[in-house]
Write a protein that holds these residues in place. Structure first.
Motif, mmCIF file in Angstrom:
data_model
loop_
_atom_site.group_PDB
_atom_site.id
_atom_site.type_symbol
_atom_site.label_atom_id
_atom_site.label_comp_id
_atom_site.label_asym_id
_atom_site.label_seq_id
_atom_site.Cartn_x
_atom_site.Cartn_y
_atom_site.Cartn_z
ATOM 1 N N LYS A 8 0.814 -1.211 0.000
ATOM 2 C CA LYS A 8 0.000 0.000 0.000
ATOM 3 C C LYS A 8 0.851 1.266 0.000
ATOM 4 O O LYS A 8 0.430 2.292 -0.493
ATOM 5 C CB LYS A 8 -0.935 -0.007 1.204
ATOM 6 N N ASN A 9 2.064 1.186 0.545
ATOM 7 C CA ASN A 9 2.918 2.362 0.622
ATOM 8 C C ASN A 9 3.923 2.356 -0.525
ATOM 9 O O ASN A 9 4.753 1.458 -0.632
ATOM 10 C CB ASN A 9 3.652 2.410 1.961
ATOM 11 N N GLU A 10 3.849 3.371 -1.367
ATOM 12 C CA GLU A 10 4.697 3.432 -2.562
ATOM 13 C C GLU A 10 6.181 3.550 -2.222
ATOM 14 O O GLU A 10 7.020 2.962 -2.907
ATOM 15 C CB GLU A 10 4.264 4.597 -3.452
ATOM 16 N N LEU A 11 6.532 4.284 -1.183
ATOM 17 C CA LEU A 11 7.939 4.405 -0.783
ATOM 18 C C LEU A 11 8.535 3.042 -0.446
ATOM 19 O O LEU A 11 9.617 2.683 -0.914
ATOM 20 C CB LEU A 11 8.076 5.310 0.453
ATOM 21 N N LEU A 12 7.832 2.281 0.387
ATOM 22 C CA LEU A 12 8.331 0.962 0.793
ATOM 23 C C LEU A 12 8.315 -0.015 -0.363
ATOM 24 O O LEU A 12 9.255 -0.802 -0.546
ATOM 25 C CB LEU A 12 7.518 0.434 1.973
ATOM 26 N N MET A 13 7.267 0.025 -1.169
ATOM 27 C CA MET A 13 7.169 -0.862 -2.317
ATOM 28 C C MET A 13 8.340 -0.637 -3.269
ATOM 29 O O MET A 13 9.016 -1.580 -3.669
ATOM 30 C CB MET A 13 5.849 -0.642 -3.057
ATOM 31 N N ASN A 14 8.586 0.619 -3.632
ATOM 32 C CA ASN A 14 9.672 0.907 -4.570
ATOM 33 C C ASN A 14 11.035 0.537 -4.004
ATOM 34 O O ASN A 14 11.895 0.024 -4.722
ATOM 35 C CB ASN A 14 9.636 2.373 -4.994
ATOM 36 N N ALA A 15 11.254 0.790 -2.715
ATOM 37 C CA ALA A 15 12.533 0.425 -2.094
ATOM 38 C C ALA A 15 12.729 -1.086 -2.107
ATOM 39 O O ALA A 15 13.824 -1.580 -2.392
ATOM 40 C CB ALA A 15 12.593 0.960 -0.666
ATOM 41 N N ALA A 16 11.670 -1.832 -1.827
ATOM 42 C CA ALA A 16 11.763 -3.298 -1.844
ATOM 43 C C ALA A 16 12.075 -3.809 -3.252
ATOM 44 O O ALA A 16 12.950 -4.660 -3.439
ATOM 45 C CB ALA A 16 10.466 -3.919 -1.336
ATOM 46 N N LEU A 17 11.378 -3.282 -4.245
ATOM 47 C CA LEU A 17 11.600 -3.733 -5.621
ATOM 48 C C LEU A 17 13.010 -3.387 -6.105
ATOM 49 O O LEU A 17 13.668 -4.202 -6.747
ATOM 50 C CB LEU A 17 10.545 -3.131 -6.551
ATOM 51 N N GLN A 18 13.489 -2.193 -5.778
ATOM 52 C CA GLN A 18 14.845 -1.816 -6.164
ATOM 53 C C GLN A 18 15.873 -2.720 -5.499
ATOM 54 O O GLN A 18 16.868 -3.095 -6.110
ATOM 55 C CB GLN A 18 15.124 -0.355 -5.819
ATOM 56 N N SER A 19 15.629 -3.078 -4.252
ATOM 57 C CA SER A 19 16.561 -3.950 -3.529
ATOM 58 C C SER A 19 16.629 -5.334 -4.147
ATOM 59 O O SER A 19 17.715 -5.830 -4.445
ATOM 60 C CB SER A 19 16.153 -4.069 -2.054
#
Length: 108
Positions: A65-76
């Motif tokens: 639900k949180n775009e900041l956390l989602m994007n950080a996870a995907l980049q990692s």
């Protein structure tokens, strides 16, 4: 739902149980500065696609639900490498679901 990379078609990869894969490089997720400031935390899943050499070629967040956390996870996860898998004795591209408990609320 966020997607990164180029996931292979479902008929070219087999969805496997997470217990069959072994991480050999990577494994940490960095909290974005703003997420740490806001003390954000969220649980979601990431589907990861591996090529036959064990390199991550695609990932998508599920129920994030949180775009900041989602994007950080995907980049990692796009930087991670796993032990190559074989199916019926042949190197295989596979995908699996990874549960993520992303906690920036504990960052000092």
């Amino acid at each position: 739902m966020g997607v990164v990379g180029a996931p292979i078609e479902s008929n070219e990869s087999q969805l496997i149980d997470q217990s069959r894969v072994r991480l050999v490089k990577g494994g940490t997720m960095q909290c974005p500065r703003e997420a740490a400031r806001q003390k954000l935390a969220e649980k979601f899943k990431v589907q990861i696609w591996l090529n036959p050499e064990g390199k991550v070629i695609g990932a998508r967040a599920i129920d994030a639900k949180n775009e900041l956390l989602m994007n950080a996870a995907l980049q990692s996860v796009m930087q991670w490498t796993f032990t190559p898998l074989t199916i019926d004795g042949k190197p295989a591209g596979v995908s699996f679901m990874l549960p993520v408990d992303f906690r920036c609320d504990l960052v000092a």
